[in-house]
Design an enzyme around this catalytic site. Structure first.
Site: not given
Ligand code: TQI
Ligand code: ZN
Ligand code: ZN
Length: 169
Positions: A126-127, A130, A136
């Protein structure tokens, strides 16, 4: 449906290789590094970009580290659950993970005895999305959907993720 960051930032046209490195202040074991290699390979398979580990943290395009709480970038981590990790949009390259999580590196997260167990590869895939410029997705099955549950493994790119990245690169 997939989305991009505002302004649609991406790595430059013609990018064929991106290097990544782990913060040298921590000594990650080979199993942990292999999880990241596997996660990068998911994206390499559907793009013309390859990802190679470099030992030069300073020179790497993508800089990976595990940190707890305030770690100097204005986006402090919050302990167990909540934010698990974050990555910045292209071409920043920073990819940080919350040290406080019960990361599962080896073994089956769905069988973990820890109720907060989080599958490292699932979050890494996922990261990296990004890092490459995906925002998303509204499609629940997509890797880029903004919710993940403890004790869940989700590492395969969905058609929506592939369309998103292939439309960007
Ligand atoms: N971290 C968020 C994410 O990676 C951080 C974030 C929020 C973000 N909005 C963003 C990063 C917009 C970039 C752009 O989405 S998290 C998931 C998921 C997170 C969440 O820790 O909440 C995953 C990390 F999507 F599954 F909920 C990994 Cl896989
Ligand atoms: Zn994300
Ligand atoms: Zn950070």
């Amino acid at each position: 449906h997939y989305a991009y960051f505002p302004g649609r930032p991406r790595w430059p046209a013609g990018t064929t290789t991106l290097t990544y490195a782990f913060d040298p202040s921590e000594n990650l074991d080979d199993a942990t590094k292999q999880v990241f290699a596997n996660a990068f390979n998911k994206w390499a398979k559907v793009t013309t970009i390859t990802f190679t580990e470099t030992t030069s943290y300073r020179a790497a395009d993508i800089k990976i580290g595990f940190y707890s709480g305030d770690h100097g970038d204005g986006e402090p981590f919050d302990g167990v659950l909540g934010t698990l990790a974050h990555a910045f949009s292209p071409t920043d390259g920073r990819f940080h993970l919350d040290k406080a999580e019960d990361w599962v590196v080896n073994g089956d997260v769905t069988e973990s005895s820890l109720s907060n167990a989080i599958d490292l590869e699932s979050v890494a895939v996922h990261e990296i999305g990004h890092v490459l410029g995906l925002g998303h997705s509204s499609i629940e099955e997509a890797i880029m959907y903004p919710t993940i549950t403890s004790r869940t493994r989700k590492v395969e790119l969905e058609e929506d993720d592939i369309l998103g990245i292939q439309n960007l690169y």
